[in-house]
Motif scaffolding. Structure first.
Motif, PDB file in Angstrom:
ATOM      1  N   THR A  16       0.846  -1.188   0.000  1.00  0.00           N
ATOM      2  CA  THR A  16       0.000   0.000   0.000  1.00  0.00           C
ATOM      3  C   THR A  16       0.884   1.242   0.000  1.00  0.00           C
ATOM      4  O   THR A  16       2.108   1.159   0.155  1.00  0.00           O
ATOM      5  CB  THR A  16      -0.915   0.052   1.240  1.00  0.00           C
ATOM      6  OG1 THR A  16      -0.129   0.360   2.406  1.00  0.00           O
ATOM      7  CG2 THR A  16      -1.627  -1.281   1.454  1.00  0.00           C
ATOM      8  N   ILE A  17       0.249   2.389  -0.121  1.00  0.00           N
ATOM      9  CA  ILE A  17       0.962   3.657  -0.136  1.00  0.00           C
ATOM     10  C   ILE A  17       1.708   3.888   1.179  1.00  0.00           C
ATOM     11  O   ILE A  17       2.691   4.643   1.230  1.00  0.00           O
ATOM     12  CB  ILE A  17      -0.028   4.816  -0.433  1.00  0.00           C
ATOM     13  CG1 ILE A  17       0.692   6.016  -1.056  1.00  0.00           C
ATOM     14  CG2 ILE A  17      -0.825   5.182   0.790  1.00  0.00           C
ATOM     15  CD1 ILE A  17       0.986   5.889  -2.506  1.00  0.00           C
ATOM     16  N   LYS A  18       1.259   3.220   2.246  1.00  0.00           N
ATOM     17  CA  LYS A  18       1.916   3.367   3.553  1.00  0.00           C
ATOM     18  C   LYS A  18       3.244   2.618   3.623  1.00  0.00           C
ATOM     19  O   LYS A  18       4.008   2.797   4.570  1.00  0.00           O
ATOM     20  CB  LYS A  18       0.977   2.875   4.654  1.00  0.00           C
ATOM     21  CG  LYS A  18      -0.299   3.705   4.781  1.00  0.00           C
ATOM     22  CD  LYS A  18      -1.222   3.155   5.852  1.00  0.00           C
ATOM     23  CE  LYS A  18      -2.503   3.986   5.949  1.00  0.00           C
ATOM     24  NZ  LYS A  18      -3.433   3.441   6.961  1.00  0.00           N
ATOM     25  N   ASP A  19       3.515   1.793   2.620  1.00  0.00           N
ATOM     26  CA  ASP A  19       4.754   1.001   2.616  1.00  0.00           C
ATOM     27  C   ASP A  19       5.931   1.738   1.987  1.00  0.00           C
ATOM     28  O   ASP A  19       7.029   1.197   1.896  1.00  0.00           O
ATOM     29  CB  ASP A  19       4.530  -0.319   1.874  1.00  0.00           C
ATOM     30  CG  ASP A  19       3.619  -1.262   2.650  1.00  0.00           C
ATOM     31  OD1 ASP A  19       3.856  -1.444   3.849  1.00  0.00           O
ATOM     32  OD2 ASP A  19       2.663  -1.792   2.043  1.00  0.00           O
ATOM     33  N   ILE A  20       5.696   2.984   1.539  1.00  0.00           N
ATOM     34  CA  ILE A  20       6.786   3.776   0.970  1.00  0.00           C
ATOM     35  C   ILE A  20       6.825   5.150   1.631  1.00  0.00           C
ATOM     36  O   ILE A  20       5.908   5.514   2.376  1.00  0.00           O
ATOM     37  CB  ILE A  20       6.624   3.961  -0.560  1.00  0.00           C
ATOM     38  CG1 ILE A  20       5.300   4.684  -0.872  1.00  0.00           C
ATOM     39  CG2 ILE A  20       6.712   2.616  -1.275  1.00  0.00           C
ATOM     40  CD1 ILE A  20       5.165   5.129  -2.307  1.00  0.00           C
ATOM     41  N   LYS A  21       7.887   5.902   1.360  1.00  0.00           N
ATOM     42  CA  LYS A  21       8.002   7.267   1.863  1.00  0.00           C
ATOM     43  C   LYS A  21       7.913   8.214   0.670  1.00  0.00           C
ATOM     44  O   LYS A  21       8.789   8.208  -0.197  1.00  0.00           O
ATOM     45  CB  LYS A  21       9.341   7.452   2.582  1.00  0.00           C
ATOM     46  CG  LYS A  21       9.522   6.510   3.774  1.00  0.00           C
ATOM     47  CD  LYS A  21      10.951   6.575   4.295  1.00  0.00           C
ATOM     48  CE  LYS A  21      11.170   5.552   5.406  1.00  0.00           C
ATOM     49  NZ  LYS A  21      12.589   5.535   5.859  1.00  0.00           N
ATOM     50  N   ILE A  22       6.833   8.988   0.628  1.00  0.00           N
ATOM     51  CA  ILE A  22       6.597   9.887  -0.508  1.00  0.00           C
ATOM     52  C   ILE A  22       7.333  11.204  -0.297  1.00  0.00           C
ATOM     53  O   ILE A  22       7.246  11.818   0.771  1.00  0.00           O
ATOM     54  CB  ILE A  22       5.099  10.159  -0.687  1.00  0.00           C
ATOM     55  CG1 ILE A  22       4.362   8.854  -1.047  1.00  0.00           C
ATOM     56  CG2 ILE A  22       4.872  11.212  -1.763  1.00  0.00           C
ATOM     57  CD1 ILE A  22       2.861   9.017  -1.114  1.00  0.00           C
ATOM     58  N   ARG A  23       8.051  11.610  -1.312  1.00  0.00           N
ATOM     59  CA  ARG A  23       8.700  12.912  -1.322  1.00  0.00           C
ATOM     60  C   ARG A  23       8.162  13.667  -2.540  1.00  0.00           C
ATOM     61  O   ARG A  23       8.458  13.307  -3.674  1.00  0.00           O
ATOM     62  CB  ARG A  23      10.223  12.771  -1.407  1.00  0.00           C
ATOM     63  CG  ARG A  23      10.830  11.983  -0.251  1.00  0.00           C
ATOM     64  CD  ARG A  23      10.721  12.758   1.056  1.00  0.00           C
ATOM     65  NE  ARG A  23      11.330  12.023   2.169  1.00  0.00           N
ATOM     66  CZ  ARG A  23      10.628  11.302   3.045  1.00  0.00           C
ATOM     67  NH1 ARG A  23       9.299  11.221   2.924  1.00  0.00           N
ATOM     68  NH2 ARG A  23      11.240  10.671   4.025  1.00  0.00           N
ATOM     69  N   SER A  24       7.344  14.679  -2.297  1.00  0.00           N
ATOM     70  CA  SER A  24       6.685  15.383  -3.402  1.00  0.00           C
ATOM     71  C   SER A  24       7.617  16.407  -4.037  1.00  0.00           C
ATOM     72  O   SER A  24       8.128  17.307  -3.362  1.00  0.00           O
ATOM     73  CB  SER A  24       5.416  16.084  -2.910  1.00  0.00           C
ATOM     74  OG  SER A  24       4.695  16.629  -3.988  1.00  0.00           O
ATOM     75  N   MET A  25       7.818  16.264  -5.348  1.00  0.00           N
ATOM     76  CA  MET A  25       8.651  17.188  -6.102  1.00  0.00           C
ATOM     77  C   MET A  25       8.271  17.092  -7.571  1.00  0.00           C
ATOM     78  O   MET A  25       8.096  15.993  -8.103  1.00  0.00           O
ATOM     79  CB  MET A  25      10.136  16.849  -5.923  1.00  0.00           C
ATOM     80  CG  MET A  25      11.081  17.838  -6.599  1.00  0.00           C
ATOM     81  SD  MET A  25      12.843  17.400  -6.389  1.00  0.00           S
ATOM     82  CE  MET A  25      13.050  17.668  -4.632  1.00  0.00           C
ATOM     83  N   ALA A  26       8.116  18.227  -8.208  1.00  0.00           N
ATOM     84  CA  ALA A  26       7.778  18.234  -9.632  1.00  0.00           C
ATOM     85  C   ALA A  26       8.868  17.531 -10.436  1.00  0.00           C
ATOM     86  O   ALA A  26      10.058  17.612 -10.105  1.00  0.00           O
ATOM     87  CB  ALA A  26       7.601  19.672 -10.130  1.00  0.00           C
ATOM     88  N   THR A  27       8.463  16.844 -11.485  1.00  0.00           N
ATOM     89  CA  THR A  27       9.394  16.055 -12.295  1.00  0.00           C
ATOM     90  C   THR A  27      10.556  16.880 -12.827  1.00  0.00           C
ATOM     91  O   THR A  27      11.714  16.474 -12.751  1.00  0.00           O
ATOM     92  CB  THR A  27       8.643  15.397 -13.467  1.00  0.00           C
ATOM     93  OG1 THR A  27       7.604  14.570 -12.938  1.00  0.00           O
ATOM     94  CG2 THR A  27       9.577  14.536 -14.298  1.00  0.00           C
ATOM     95  N   VAL A  28      10.259  18.055 -13.353  1.00  0.00           N
ATOM     96  CA  VAL A  28      11.304  18.885 -13.947  1.00  0.00           C
ATOM     97  C   VAL A  28      12.306  19.350 -12.887  1.00  0.00           C
ATOM     98  O   VAL A  28      13.492  19.525 -13.173  1.00  0.00           O
ATOM     99  CB  VAL A  28      10.681  20.090 -14.692  1.00  0.00           C
ATOM    100  CG1 VAL A  28      10.008  21.058 -13.729  1.00  0.00           C
ATOM    101  CG2 VAL A  28      11.722  20.783 -15.552  1.00  0.00           C
ATOM    102  N   GLU A  29      11.841  19.519 -11.648  1.00  0.00           N
ATOM    103  CA  GLU A  29      12.722  19.940 -10.565  1.00  0.00           C
ATOM    104  C   GLU A  29      13.570  18.782 -10.046  1.00  0.00           C
ATOM    105  O   GLU A  29      14.698  18.982  -9.599  1.00  0.00           O
ATOM    106  CB  GLU A  29      11.895  20.534  -9.425  1.00  0.00           C
ATOM    107  CG  GLU A  29      11.130  21.802  -9.804  1.00  0.00           C
ATOM    108  CD  GLU A  29      10.144  22.239  -8.732  1.00  0.00           C
ATOM    109  OE1 GLU A  29      10.090  21.574  -7.679  1.00  0.00           O
ATOM    110  OE2 GLU A  29       9.439  23.238  -8.955  1.00  0.00           O
ATOM    111  N   ALA A  30      13.031  17.575 -10.104  1.00  0.00           N
ATOM    112  CA  ALA A  30      13.733  16.415  -9.565  1.00  0.00           C
ATOM    113  C   ALA A  30      14.772  15.844 -10.529  1.00  0.00           C
ATOM    114  O   ALA A  30      15.681  15.122 -10.107  1.00  0.00           O
ATOM    115  CB  ALA A  30      12.717  15.328  -9.208  1.00  0.00           C
ATOM    116  N   ARG A  31      14.666  16.163 -11.802  1.00  0.00           N
ATOM    117  CA  ARG A  31      15.517  15.509 -12.804  1.00  0.00           C
ATOM    118  C   ARG A  31      17.007  15.691 -12.536  1.00  0.00           C
ATOM    119  O   ARG A  31      17.775  14.722 -12.575  1.00  0.00           O
ATOM    120  CB  ARG A  31      15.173  16.030 -14.205  1.00  0.00           C
ATOM    121  CG  ARG A  31      15.851  15.233 -15.317  1.00  0.00           C
ATOM    122  CD  ARG A  31      15.418  15.741 -16.675  1.00  0.00           C
ATOM    123  NE  ARG A  31      16.042  17.018 -17.017  1.00  0.00           N
ATOM    124  CZ  ARG A  31      15.617  17.808 -18.009  1.00  0.00           C
ATOM    125  NH1 ARG A  31      14.541  17.472 -18.708  1.00  0.00           N
ATOM    126  NH2 ARG A  31      16.247  18.933 -18.286  1.00  0.00           N
TER     127      ARG A  31
END
Length: 345
Positions: A175-190
């Protein structure tokens, strides 16, 4: 004041990081009116404000709307947004009338109280989804997606990647609880990913193709087969109700453009090179994965598929309330009047 502040804090955390300005938009949705109150050919504006994403937009690059609307005395203005959630915020703020997003951003916008309507969907094929991937740097110790539990995964919350990861995890019993989400726009994360500073990245073309060219990406899985209903064109409700004639033109031109692009792939590639400033070999990679399957009208079948997506977000605890997709639609016979019969499937 304290109660108001507490409400805003809870709302912001529940929706998963959406901006306060977005949440403070209108919190009421209008019910569907009778189609008899609408003229399907009505056009009341002289300027059509279209939103598109930074990954590029063939609709804008080909200027088909401009050619169609110029004789009617209507000007087209384009506004660029980083990704779908930001485009939805722009619509909620009254900056654009119509825009293209994945299946997820309108659901988050609905939760936030935005007044929007679905205009037209996108056909899917057996190979749709090859350009959206969950990936790691080449030196990563992860060798398969099944090892993803506990990892930090970078993607834009509320974007199509949110549904992608939810279904991908579900497919392996997580489930989504099994990972750690780090929110960042794709263009910024590249850039950070290319430097090896992001452990797991969710991305799509052309960012995927650029990383591929540099030998800095190893794919764990793509989104093929994860039953997304596909992307949509979304409109501000008031604009849609006052200008169904413009929506009809948009749908017709989109469908015609997809047919053109499918048989003129070299021309599409040239536009990518000139308009998106992509290197020719990067454009080749993008085109090798891109499909032009046409549009799909807001039929009962498509509405049911989008409702399934919304229900999954609620059942997984990602959004704080259950929403009804039907509250964000135009009357069925108005859709029938503005949508080509062959795409109402």
């Amino acid at each position: 004041m304290i109660k108001r502040r507490r409400f805003l804090n809870v709302a912001a955390s529940s929706v998963g990081g959406f901006s306060l300005a977005y949440l403070l938009g209108s919190c009421s949705n209008q019910g569907q009116q009778s189609s008899s109150t609408f003229d399907p050919n009505a056009i009341k504006v002289k300027v059509l404000r279209m939103g598109y994403q930074s990954a590029g937009d063939l609709f804008r690059n080909r200027q088909v709307l401009e050619k169609r609307l110029e004789p009617l005395g209507i000007k087209v203005e384009w506004a660029q947004f980083v990704q779908g959630p930001q485009l939805m915020e722009g619509m909620a703020a009254g900056k654009i009338d119509v825009g293209s997003v994945g299946e997820t951003p309108p659901i988050f916008a609905q939760v936030a109280g935005s007044k929007l309507v679905y205009v037209v969907g996108t056909q899917r094929t057996a190979t749709t989804g090859r350009s959206s991937v969950i990936a790691v740097p080449p030196e990563s110790s992860l060798t398969k997606f099944e090892e993803i539990k506990g990892q930090e995964i970078y993607f834009q919350k509320g974007s199509a990647s949110h549904y992608f990861i939810l279904r991908a995890l579900q497919s392996i019993g997580l489930t989504i609880k099994d990972i750690k989400i780090r929110s960042m726009a794709t263009v910024e994360a590249r850039g950070a990913f290319l430097e090896g500073r992001i452990p797991v990245w969710m991305t799509n073309d052309p960012h995927y193709a650029i990383a591929e060219k540099l030998g800095r990406i190893r794919v764990l899985r793509d989104s093929v087969g994860l039953d997304s209903p596909g992307g949509y064109y979304i409109a501000d409700r008031k604009f849609a109700e006052e200008n169904p004639g413009l929506l009809k033109i948009i749908i017709e031109e989109l469908q015609a453009l997809d047919k053109w692009a499918d048989v003129h792939r070299d021309e599409v590639k040239k536009l990518m090179i000139s308009e998106q400033k992509l290197a020719p070999d990067v454009a080749d990679r993008v085109m090798s994965r891109r499909t032009f399957a046409g549009r799909r009208g807001l039929s009962p079948a498509l509405i049911a598929e989008q409702q399934r997506v919304a229900d999954l977000f609620f059942e997984s605890g990602v959004i704080p309330k259950k929403i009804d997709i039907k509250d964000f639609l135009l009357p069925p016979d108005l859709y029938a009047a503005i949508t080509p019969t062959e795409i109402m499937v």
